[in-house]
Design a protein around this motif. Structure first.
Motif: not given
Lengths: 340, 208, 192, 442, 326
Positions: A277-280, A284, A318-321, A323-325, A327, A330
């Protein structure tokens, strides 16, 4: 001057004691109520399915680790056992042992170890195993024995039940809806769905109550966050509400969609799988909405009565995509934005 | 023995599907049965033989600039011939392979061999090269097809022409349930994936 | 409605890569990075639409009236090859920036069987002009979807501890297999 | 409690401060021989101005600054220079150091005392701070005079004294606040006078109520004491500013971007001593602690004293002492030997027994996201850690992530602290920094 | 018949149209690109290893075609350089085949250890924390170089020393970049004399840390001018060197690859033993020689004392000569 030599390691030199092991066994603990209910409802058959799926998951994990010349004892880190248990919980209680073994094989070897074991699998192992079995063995995977001790089995949903060698079977509520979509809406009590002792279905999905108890434990231990389950269930609920009020005769009540089938176990236990699953938080939410959307689309208009397994697997891709988009900026990037 | 080398390399060392990763589309698409795979492989071999021989013959007279278009014309002509031939003499196979017969034109194996081998070597070696690579490809397709058919249907079709059917029943569908997913699209990917891994594994073993 | 169903069908159910096995070579070759996959997808979308249109027109105006259907393969591939080369030259001249982004994928497209496959398939299925257009555009979108998802997954696999034997194409194919498995959930979405 | 302020992210390690928070600072006599490295601060190392055989006095400048961002080094004793050559440095490298043989006299070099510093010209005071070798004593050792000279286009609104001391185990600042509150406040006034900033804050974690009380009393109406939540890394500059002022320092920028300057309380104390008493920086409070030493405590130690001597003075190691950490357990550096000197930034000597050492077994990332939630800088330790582990530096450059690694991560260790797979994420970042620095040089 | 004719006509037509269109537009859309780029690329090994510093062979070819000042392809060696020169029409700049050399012989037994590293086993990481050996220039032995070597020419021996097999090495230089200590050098493959140490520390420090470290004693440079001392470290600049050089080194840092391979010199105890014996023998010989010369000198002096002034100059000269030879 006397000097002394010390061991050298990298900072930080303290740790909070969390471990993968502990997380996995906590999820196990959270699944205990659902398992207990299923064992009560389906008896020894549930025990057999769960034991076979878990045992062979650990067995294949150990085998793969041996073949990869790793420490085979890692198979007890809980991740394989958890995948096995989750796989077992998504199977119909009457399924034959060799099929469960194939499922465990697909879950552990094809979906996990091929990509490098724990942490590397792009797709949820248990669901990959389940979907594989569903497409490969459609008939046994859609034969649902009724929970034991139901006297009114014959009248269940007003549908004809079939008597096989060892059990009385009937369609799951969702399948019943699918078959009868054009005719009258079968009357299923929401109470039955919620407590889960009177409806056929996968071993682990029948009792919403038991699953929610486990989910509460996971949320309490901060092992999962609310984002994915809430967004998934809410999406299903919203679309089910809209369709229901547009055409009550054709589309069932939103609570029916919430309680029937594997939505709860999927949203809380499968979609929240860390690795896939996505991380952010933002990701999510998107993931959860995607799972909900696909689930309800497949349920209402697709060829399969239940869509959550497919939905989660597709969203896993789709999770990697995502995750990529998704973030977030900071610390301090807000200040920069304000300045410019 | 160069001739032997040029002939045999296609079976393992330069196997089109497993090593060069060329011609993946037909390898995945038509291997629903062992015989379909074999048929596709042989059709490709036929085109490859023709194109390699013709191109090694005419390579000298083609100007460099129009090299690729000329090759494509030659290959497309051959493919059309094979297409028509199969439609006439093996209609079952032709309909089973469907779209993928005309698509032999864009099978990278053929253009690749033309460009990399036939245009630089003599007719004899080009012929052997084509035969080796083609048969290697056909065997791979046959194996992929066989695995998928056995796992997904419980049978192994070795030959099928009009009424003649050589078909082994590996196990009975009634006693053992076949894993039907292997006949479907996902099964193709999975089978080839594991076959590739097996090939890599054996290669690694040989290397060490 | 008919075209909507065709569109859904082309993107999800009859996905070019995951269920029709067309364009596997670029699928495995140009999916190492998401950015590259995006470029390739754009190039495919562009060429597929154009090539299908041109070949469709050519088939129904030239080949069919003369009864030369058997010349289909050879004519189509010729047209596609020159079309791709033409596009490449045009882009290189008109917009160097676009050429940097798309141009490098164009030579790969000539031998992309998805282009020729779709062109021939539209003829075989007997689509009318609009049907052909929908099929080509949404086929390309389906291709792009699969390619993008796949590129993302492969980027992730790079940080994974993939066993030696499965490195590269083998694990990619298995990813594609599971993806294809998941996409089977869409079956039945479109009647017939 | 609504008055208690903090930041997002962060962790709650076991503080273990009660080992030493009750023990009063003990003066450690200067040893017979001291090794004083010329690099005790961030920036260009100082250049030695003495040679072998020279006689030096206590407080005499023995190395001059090597540039603007640099700081002089002063002799911690009076005696004779016996060598000027590279020696072991606490940071693990070998750096030029001046070895001085102590004559035991502590003859002080000529110095001037100022009783009314607030009447003096600010520039003059700044010059004193610069010449006294004052550097940030929280561990970063950034030369203080640089902080005191903000460019004209960056107006400064706040001066914040950092009394958070969020590193577990360490109590040197805590003791200083208890024992010398007036000096700290006087130092703060001098800083305020030099910079002309009137909004003064002292941030202290609420686990030191006695220090809050004392400082509040000493501070009176001159500034505000801000009680801070007990959370690591509360004492990190940017997180402290966020907690006190609510402003976020943007990535790759200094605190002055949002109009704040932060000093450690120990730095304020040192500035006060340098200005009012004319004593340059050559000693500091060091916390000797951990279950690997017999008697934990706080000691006032001259720079250049060997760590081994400090530990001996405190009471020695226990039998199972296995690991020596200079600094706190989160950001401190593990040293292979105790044959290294105490320098201006050495706030703690932590000795861990082997039972408390962490296991070095780590597994693959399971993407649980705990590191992301712990990161006080809202960074991406998960992805970057994985990329660096596999050596995919090109990928980091491609996605323009190297700036995060280089400029933003200050290696607080929160991500590693919470990682259930026990991944050495901080070390991955450390490696990437080394890699990109080398890359930049090329 | 007519059908065939239409087929031919249509095909020709399509072909003609396509051809005409292409040839027309190829002129309209002509973008100039140096044709030599393709030729150069063809001549390159095509390994796309990036050893030249460019992003692959195509990039290198572009660089070669556009500017004169491009280093030779280290993988292709002289052969490729000649080919490229032919294409570019310029003289081939002489490219010598280079191989990597790890300049350290400090195995476990020969060095002093420092600390005990717990955690990531990786040179880059270990170097940041101060290494695992007392010597800061000693091979850490975690094998960062080994893992980047494309041809597996590097192996880790005796637990912590990396040794390059010069026969396998293709000279790509990736290991040089991978080594965080910078103790791997590219040396001409033809060179036979190597200094196996990188320590720039002062002699006393080296002695404390390692039994086989260069202490910068300058004995070798006195023996053979192709040795030079830079920063307390002997550097060999020639190709062959004086065969006696290894014997005069007090710490056995110099290896003559005509006698021992680098690997055997570092790793094999037998080779070391053999070397020590040979060194002893050489020393005895030299001692005898020195004794002989001294004796001759003494004799000559005595002779001079005895004889009259007329021989003085002659004797002086010979004495001078001898002392020079010393």
């Amino acid at each position: 001057m006397e000097t002394r030599s010390f061991k050298v390691s990298y900072s930080p030199h303290v740790h909070n004691g969390a471990s993968v092991h502990k997380i996995m066994w906590n999820v196990f603990l959270a699944l205990v109520p659902a398992t207990a209910v299923s064992v009560y409802a389906f008896g020894i058959n549930a025990v057999r399915v769960l034991f076979v799926s878990t045992f062979f998951a650990i067995f294949f994990e150990a085998l793969a680790l041996l073949m990869r010349k790793r420490d085979w004892k890692q198979c007890f880190d809980g991740s394989a056992a958890l995948s096995g248990l989750l796989l077992g919980l998504t199977l119909p209680p009457g399924i034959s042992t060799p099929i469960i073994m194939i499922g465990s094989f697909v879950a552990i070897i094809v979906a996990k170890q091929v990509f490098g074991g724990i942490g590397s699998n792009p797709f949820n192992p248990a669901l990959t195993g389940r979907v594989f079995l569903l497409i490969a063995f459609t008939e046994p995977m859609t034969t649902w024995p009724l929970p034991r001790g139901i006297e009114q089995a014959k009248n269940y949903l007003g549908l004809a039940t079939t008597k096989t060698a060892d059990a009385i079977t009937a369609a799951t509520p969702l399948a019943a809806i699918k078959e009868h979509a054009s005719k009258a809406m079968p009357n299923v009590s929401l109470n039955d769905l919620f407590f889960g002792l009177h409806t056929p279905g996968s071993i682990g999905e029948i009792s919403v109550l038991a699953l929610l108890i486990g989910a509460a434990w996971l949320l309490y231990k901060k092992i999962i966050t609310w984002h994915i389950p809430v967004s998934t269930i809410l999406t299903v609920f919203v679309i089910a509400t809209i369709t229901h009020f547009l055409s009550p005769a054709k589309y069932p009540h939103p609570f029916f969609h919430m309680f029937a089938g594997g939505l709860i176990i999927g949203a809380f236990f499968m979609a929240t799988d860390y690795v896939t699953a996505p991380i952010w938080p933002m990701g999510k939410l998107i993931f959860g909405i995607g799972v909900g959307l696909l689930t309800i689309v497949i349920r209402l208009w697709g060829g399969y009565p239940e869509g959550i397994s497919f939905a989660i697997l597709i969203m896993n891709a789709t999770t990697p995509l995502i995750d990529k988009w998704t973030v977030p900026g900071p610390f301090g990037s807000k200040t920069l934005r304000r300045q410019s | 023995m160069r001739a032997v080398k040029e002939f045999t390399k296609g079976f393992w060392r330069e196997n089109a599907s497993l090593v060069l990763l060329l011609g993946m589309c037909p390898t995945l698409a038509v291997t629903t049965s062992a015989f379909n795979g074999l048929g596709m492989g042989l059709a490709t071999t036929a085109v490859l033989l023709g194109s390699n021989v013709i191109i090694s013959l005419i390579a000298g007279i083609i100007p460099k600039k129009v090299r690729i278009p000329s090759y494509i014309v030659v290959i497309a002509t051959l493919v059309t011939l094979v297409d028509m031939f199969m439609a006439a003499y093996a209609p079952d196979l032709h309909s089973a392979l469907g779209l993928f017969i005309p698509l032999i034109v864009v099978n990278c194996i053929i253009l690749g061999r033309a460009e990399a081998f036939a245009s630089r070597n003599s007719v004899f070696y080009s012929f052997l090269d084509a035969l080796g690579i083609g048969l290697g490809f056909a065997i791979t397709l046959f194996v992929v097809g066989a695995i998928r058919e056995i796992l997904g249907n419980g049978t192994l079709t070795v030959f099928q022409y009009k009424e003649t059917l050589i078909n082994f029943v590996i196990y009975h569908k009634e006693t053992i349930k076949p894993i039907t997913v292997f006949i479907l699209a996902p099964g193709a990917f999975l089978t080839l994936g594991f076959l590739l891994a097996l090939k890599n594994y054996i290669d690694n073993l040989i290397k060490n | 409605m008919q075209y909507l169903l065709l569109a859904i069908n082309s993107v999800f159910i009859g996905n070019l890569i995951l269920s029709k096995f067309l364009g596997i070579c670029p699928f495995l070759g140009v999916s190492r990075k998401v950015s590259t996959a995006l470029g390739m997808s754009m190039a495919v979308l562009f060429v597929m639409t154009m090539a299908s249109t041109v070949t469709w027109v050519l088939f129904y105006t030239l080949l069919e009236p003369f009864g030369l259907e058997y010349l289909r393969t050879i004519v189509f591939i010729l047209v596609i090859a020159s079309l791709v080369q033409l596009t490449e030259m045009a882009i290189q001249k008109i917009s160097p920036a676009l050429y940097e982004a798309l141009g490098i994928y164009l030579p790969l497209i000539t031998t992309n069987c998805a282009i020729l496959g779709v062109a021939i398939d539209t003829i075989e299925k007997g689509y009318n002009f609009v049907g052909m257009l929908v099929y080509a555009v949404f086929g390309a979108i389906g291709f792009a979807l699969a390619l993008l998802l796949f590129a993302g997954l492969r980027e992730r696999l790079e940080t994974s501890d993939v066993p030696d034997a499965f490195k590269g194409a083998a694990s990619s194919l298995i990813v594609a297999g599971i993806l294809s498995l998941a996409f089977m959930g869409f079956s039945g979405l479109v009647p017939g | 409690m609504s008055g208690i302020k903090s930041f997002n992210g962060g962790i709650h390690p076991a503080y273990n401060k009660d080992l030493t928070s009750g023990s009063e600072t003990v003066l450690m006599p200067a040893p017979e021989r001291l090794v004083v490295p010329v690099g005790q601060h961030i920036g260009a190392p100082a250049n030695p101005v003495v040679k072998k055989g020279d006689i030096v006095k206590l407080g005499q400048m023995i190395a001059e600054p090597g540039g603007f961002v640099s700081s002089p080094v002063h002799s911690p004793v009076s005696g004779k220079v016996i060598s000027v050559q590279p020696e072991e440095h606490p940071m693990g490298s070998r750096i030029m150091a001046i070895t001085i043989e102590n004559d035991g006299e502590d003859t002080m070099v000529e110095h001037q005392t100022i009783s009314e510093p607030l009447e003096k010209d600010p520039d003059e005071l700044k010059e004193i701070v610069k010449n006294s070798g004052i550097v940030g004593m929280g561990g970063a050792t950034f030369p203080s005079h640089v902080k005191l000279s903000p460019p004209a286009d960056k107006p400064i609104d706040f001066i914040i004294l950092n009394g958070a001391e969020c590193e577990p185990y360490l109590t040197a600042d805590h003791r200083l606040m208890l024992e010398n509150p007036e000096s700290i406040v006087s130092g703060l006034e001098i800083i305020s006078h030099i910079t002309g900033v009137k909004k003064l804050y002292i941030g202290i974690e609420i686990n030191k109520p006695d220090a809050i009380k004392k400082i509040t009393k000493a501070l009176g109406k001159k500034g505000t004491v801000v009680p801070l939540a007990v959370k690591y890394p509360q004492g990190a500059e940017k997180q402290l500013i966020k907690a006190v002022t609510g402003r976020e320092v943007p990535p790759k920028h200094l605190p002055m971007e949002v109009g704040a300057i932060v000093f450690n309380v120990a730095t304020a104390h040192a500035i006060n001593k340098a200005v009012t008493e004319g004593i340059p920086l050559f000693e500091r409070i060091v916390t000797v602690t951990g279950h690997g030493v017999q008697k934990p405590g706080n000691f006032l130690v001259r720079t250049g004293t060997m760590v081994s001597e400090v530990v001996d003075f405190s009471g020695g190691y226990t039998d199972d002492a296995a690991q020596l950490i200079l600094g706190g357990p989160m950001m401190g550096k593990s040293s292979a030997t105790d044959g290294v000197p105490v320098i201006k930034g050495t706030g703690g000597i932590l000795v861990l027994p082997s039972a408390e050492m962490l296991t070095d077994a780590w597994g693959p990332c399971i993407r649980c996201g705990m590191c992301l939630r712990a990161c006080p800088n809202q960074q991406n330790p998960q992805l970057l850690g994985n990329l660096i582990e596999k050596g995919l530096f090109d990928k980091i450059t491609e996605d323009k992530l190297e700036e995060i690694v280089l400029d933003d991560c200050f290696e607080c260790g929160s991500c590693t602290f919470v990682c259930p797979a026990n991944r050495p994420i901080v070390q991955f970042f450390h490696m990437a920094k080394a890699y990109f620095r080398a890359q930049k040089r090329k | 018949m007519s059908e065939i004719l239409t087929a031919i006509l249509v095909l020709t037509g399509v072909g003609l149209a396509a051809g005409l269109l292409l040839s027309y537009f190829s002129r309209v859309f002509y973008v100039e690109e140096d044709p030599r780029i393709d030729l150069v690329e063809e001549a390159l090994p095509g390994a796309n290893c990036g050893a030249c510093g460019m992003a692959g062979c195509r990039d290198y070819a572009k660089a070669v075609a556009t500017s004169q000042d491009v280093p030779g392809c280290p993988v292709g060696g002289p052969e490729t350089a000649v080919k490229i020169a032919e294409i570019m029409g310029s003289e081939a700049s002489e490219v010598e085949k280079m191989v990597a050399l790890v300049k350290c012989a400090g195995t476990m037994e020969r060095t002093t250890r420092r600390g005990e590293l717990v955690g990531i086993s990786d040179c880059r990481s270990a170097s940041l924390i101060g290494g695992n050996k007392e010597c800061r220039y000693g091979c850490l032995g975690y094998g960062d170089c080994m893992s980047v070597c494309p041809v597996n020419a590097i192996k880790i021996y005796s637990g912590n020393i990396a040794v390059v097999d010069p026969d396998v090495c293709i000279g790509c230089g990736l290991c040089v970049k991978a080594c965080p200590l910078g103790i791997i050098d590219m040396v001409p493959a033809s060179r036979t004399m190597h200094v196996l140490c990188s320590s720039k520390d002062a002699g006393a420090q080296v002695k404390k840390a390692c039994q086989v470290g260069c202490i910068g004693c300058k004995i070798c440079s006195r023996k053979d001018s192709s040795f030079q001392i830079e920063d307390n470290l002997a550097v060999f600049t020639g190709t062959e060197g004086n065969a006696d050089a290894p014997f005069v080194c007090p710490n056995d840092v110099i290896v003559d690859t005509r006698v021992y391979s680098v690997l055997s010199f570092v790793e094999s105890e037998k080779a070391r033993e053999h070397f020590t014996n040979a060194k002893e023998k050489f020393k005895t010989l030299e001692r005898e020689e020195r004794a002989r010369i001294a004796a001759e000198k003494k004799a000559a002096l005595e002779k001079a004392k005895n004889s009259e002034k007329k021989d003085d100059e002659k004797i002086k000269k010979s004495a001078e000569k001898q002392s020079r030879e010393d």
